[in-house]
Each structure stands twice: as C-alpha cells, then as structure tokens.
Scaffold this active site. Structure first.
Site, PDB file in Angstrom:
ATOM      1  N   HIS A  98       9.660 -10.161  31.001  1.00 56.56           N
ATOM      2  CA  HIS A  98       8.317  -9.708  31.281  1.00 56.56           C
ATOM      3  C   HIS A  98       7.374  -9.619  30.191  1.00 56.56           C
ATOM      4  O   HIS A  98       7.906  -9.075  29.423  1.00 56.56           O
ATOM      5  CB  HIS A  98       8.204  -8.547  32.331  1.00 56.56           C
ATOM      6  CG  HIS A  98       8.457  -7.184  31.726  1.00 56.56           C
ATOM      7  ND1 HIS A  98       7.723  -6.325  31.027  1.00 56.56           N
ATOM      8  CD2 HIS A  98       9.700  -6.641  31.818  1.00 56.56           C
ATOM      9  CE1 HIS A  98       8.127  -5.388  30.742  1.00 56.56           C
ATOM     10  NE2 HIS A  98       9.569  -5.363  31.253  1.00 56.56           N
ATOM     11  N   ASP A 216       9.455  -3.011  25.110  1.00 55.68           N
ATOM     12  CA  ASP A 216       9.840  -3.256  26.439  1.00 55.68           C
ATOM     13  C   ASP A 216       8.700  -4.101  27.021  1.00 55.68           C
ATOM     14  O   ASP A 216       7.567  -3.458  27.320  1.00 55.68           O
ATOM     15  CB  ASP A 216       9.974  -2.022  26.885  1.00 55.68           C
ATOM     16  CG  ASP A 216      10.046  -2.023  28.675  1.00 55.68           C
ATOM     17  OD1 ASP A 216      10.420  -3.203  29.005  1.00 55.68           O
ATOM     18  OD2 ASP A 216       9.848  -1.210  28.989  1.00 55.68           O
ATOM     19  N   GLU A 248       6.121  -6.615  36.092  1.00 57.48           N
ATOM     20  CA  GLU A 248       7.278  -6.063  36.347  1.00 57.48           C
ATOM     21  C   GLU A 248       7.164  -4.640  36.149  1.00 57.48           C
ATOM     22  O   GLU A 248       7.878  -3.641  36.767  1.00 57.48           O
ATOM     23  CB  GLU A 248       8.300  -6.691  34.967  1.00 57.48           C
ATOM     24  CG  GLU A 248       9.775  -5.936  35.229  1.00 57.48           C
ATOM     25  CD  GLU A 248      10.001  -4.739  34.654  1.00 57.48           C
ATOM     26  OE1 GLU A 248      11.053  -4.056  34.933  1.00 57.48           O
ATOM     27  OE2 GLU A 248       9.103  -3.930  33.704  1.00 57.48           O
ATOM     28  N   HIS A 349       9.524   3.376  26.651  1.00 58.48           N
ATOM     29  CA  HIS A 349       8.305   3.708  27.196  1.00 58.48           C
ATOM     30  C   HIS A 349       7.321   4.834  26.248  1.00 58.48           C
ATOM     31  O   HIS A 349       6.679   5.565  26.995  1.00 58.48           O
ATOM     32  CB  HIS A 349       8.153   4.352  28.468  1.00 58.48           C
ATOM     33  CG  HIS A 349       8.485   3.097  29.620  1.00 58.48           C
ATOM     34  ND1 HIS A 349       8.275   3.510  30.911  1.00 58.48           N
ATOM     35  CD2 HIS A 349       8.824   2.107  29.400  1.00 58.48           C
ATOM     36  CE1 HIS A 349       8.569   2.301  31.684  1.00 58.48           C
ATOM     37  NE2 HIS A 349       8.806   1.263  30.678  1.00 58.48           N
TER      38      HIS A 349
END
Length: 371
Positions: A98, A216, A248, A349
């Site tokens: 993604h 990510d 995603e 994250h």
C-alpha cells in the site's frame, strides 16, 4: 541530500558488505537489484503526501515510474494501481502493498484559530506531537503547521505538561499563518474535512539506514518498482502482478482489485521491530500470524525454501496488533493462499527506521520466488 551523497560514497567503498555473507552471493543479489534507483524512488515517494483517502499524487508518481519501465498499469475505480509482468511458464502470483499512510483530517476549527484533528490510521497521538504538517485545502492551497498540545510550554504549565494524556481533545495544529480566531482560519480556505499530512522527513545515512515516517509501506512500493525493473530484463517463470492499494491503513485496501486469476497472494508490508520480536532492520521477515490469525502455511514454506536457496537471513515473526492487505483480501472472500513478508522497520507508526539490507533482501526473496 548531503546524507544521500554520503550513502553513495559509503556504498561504493564498502560494497554493501554489512554482513559476512559469501561475496559471490552478495554480488549476484546486488547485480539484480538497483539500490540507487530504489532509494531515489523511495525518497521521492516519501516526500509525496498520501494519507489514506488522499493518495492520487503518490499513485500518479508510481504510475509514471511503471510506464517508464515499459509497462502500462491500470487503476481500479477505488484508486489502486495494478501492473503485470508476463511469465514464461504457468502460475500467477500477486504481490500487494500500500501507498496510503497515516494522517489526519480537519475535525474542527477552534475559537483561537487552531485546528482539531481526526486521526487516519492507527497511531498514538504522542508519536506525532511536534511534527510539521501540511493542510491540503479544497482550493489546492497547502498551508503548513505543527502538531502541538494545549499545554505545550513547560515554562507556562510546568508539571501539567508532563501529566497531560495525549489524545485528540488536547492536540491541535498551530498554523504557520497569522490567525487568532476561527473566522481568520476559515478565510485561509481551511475547512472541516481537509486532509492533513505529516511530513515524512526522509533521510538516508552514510551507514545505510533510512529514517522517515511512512516507510510503512512506501518501502514495499519502492521494492516493487525495483523488482519490476529487473523482471523486465529477465522475465519470471510465473506471471507476476503488483497491486498497490490506497486504503490499507483503515483496513480495506485489498478488499477489491486483486487480479481474478491470482493463484497466490503475497502481501508485502513492514516487519515491526521491537522487544520480543525476531524481526530486524537488516533482514526480510516472514510473518506467519497477526491479529487476523495465521497465514497460509504451505505458501509460507515455499517462501522459506526460496529464502534458503538465496541464502537469505529470513526472520519468522508474529504480530499481535497488526493486519495487512492479505487480511483484507481474505475477509473479502479471496480464494487463494496468502502470505506476508516485508523488510524490518523499527518504531513502526512513528518516525521509522530501516536499513538498505532489508530492502535488498526483500527484493532478493521476491526475485528468487518468481524466477
């Protein structure tokens, strides 16, 4: 840019010999993986804002890169991008990753002119405190600002700052414009529902580490492009499709759009590094289970065998607070085995970090599997 130039110098001197693997194997892997190209694409992609729901610029960048490789990609109505490299034999494997990232939307304008945020994706407010942002207005104007809390100054609030629980109600965007009330902020063109992107701040260090928000999962997309570049020169045995999704981070990226003739789906996403995990910033990881349950055992074993053939240090791990495009595809009724692999990423994250070793090894595993 200076750090990127240092990386080029370091890579040329060291020959990427960051582990004691056999030099012949390293040379073979590196000759089938253009690291300079991968880093160039990755940094440009990281610098292109694409919070979930606001991904067109990033998808367009990827689309142009694929076209430059001589392949015509297609966009789904949902905004995902798919392209395919024909194989010389039977079988069809799809790799999904993604390009949407964590972000926010304007939830409201406070009486003092600052912005309340609504979170896009799963992260902790503490991980974005102090981060620069861009507010993307409906007119196309981009206004910068910073995420702060309502008691930001220790000189003013003292212990109350340390005791403040970071949550949506106490976090706000301090705009880089002269505004002291809601009317002045609205006059800038800002309104409820405008997308807010966090600055990625990508850096490539002389030691080969990549530091940035949103590795990510833009690292996987850069790997897809680098692998495609090699497959165009040396066609795979299996037909290979790459599917880049755009939702995603909110759980339904690959729920649609996977090519209907897919025999196997391999999701490629970051491998979370941390206490109690086997994943490593220098390695590729096979995730055998996450919050959605176990992935396909037989497909996982085929990937283990490919890693062994390529002499890769494949890590095997499980993530209790994680879901992937593979999870979404299965929940939507996908009738194919699913596996999950990815490069090790520290501080997921948050402001993340990985090493170029992990980029290279993930690409090497994909190339070995489809050859």
């Amino acid at each position: 840019m200076l750090e990127f130039l240092c990386w080029r110098l370091w890579a040329g001197v060291s020959g990427l010999e960051t582990r004691s693997a056999d030099s012949a194997i390293l040379n073979a892997v590196n000759s089938a993986f253009d690291l300079d190209y991968t880093l160039d694409v990755l940094v440009r992609l990281l610098d292109t804002p694409s919070p979930t729901g606001f991904t067109d610029a990033a998808v367009t960048l990827i689309e142009k890169e694929v076209e430059a490789l001589g392949i015509t990609p297609t966009r789904t109505r949902k905004g995902a991008l798919t392209w395919e490299v024909p194989g010389t034999g039977e079988g069809h494997v799809t790799f999904s990753g993604h390009t949407d990232t964590l972000g926010a939307m304007v939830k409201g304008i406070k009486p003092g002119g600052r912005l309340l945020l609504s979170m896009l994706g799963g992260y902790d407010w503490a991980t974005v405190e102090g981060e620069d942002v861009r507010v993307h207005t409906q007119s196309g104007r981009v206004i910068t600002g910073t995420v702060v809390n309502i008691r930001q100054s220790t000189h003013v609030h003292g212990a109350a700052l340390r005791d403040l629980k970071r949550e949506a109600s106490v976090m706000e965007v301090r705009l880089d414009e002269q505004t002291t009330n809601a009317a002045e902020t609205r006059a800038l063109g800002i309104g409820v529902g405008d997308f807010v992107s966090y600055d990625a701040r990508p850096r490539v260090t002389a030691a080969g580490y990549i530091k940035s928000r949103h590795l990510d999962n833009k690292a996987a997309v850069a790997i897809f492009l680098a692998v495609t570049k090699e497959l165009v020169k040396t066609p795979p045995t299996k037909t290979v499709a790459f599917h880049v999704t755009t939702y995603e981070e909110v759980g339904h990226g690959a729920a649609t759009g996977i090519p209907p003739h897919t025999d196997e789906l391999i999701a490629v996403d970051m491998a979370a590094v941390g206490e109690g995990q086997t994943s490593n910033e220098h390695c590729v990881t096979l995730c055998v289970a996450d919050s959605s349950g176990p992935y396909d055992h037989a497909l996982g074993n085929r990937l283990r065998a490919a890693a062994a053939r390529a002499d890769l240090d494949l890590r095997v791990d499980m993530y209790p607070f994680y879901g992937s495009d593979g999870s979404a595809a299965w929940r939507a009724g996908g009738d194919y085995p699913v596996a999950l692999i990815g490069p090790g990423v520290d501080a997921s994250h948050s402001y993340e970090r990985m090493h170029t070793d992990a980029l290279r090894d993930t690409a090497a595993l994909i190339l070995e599997y489809v050859k």
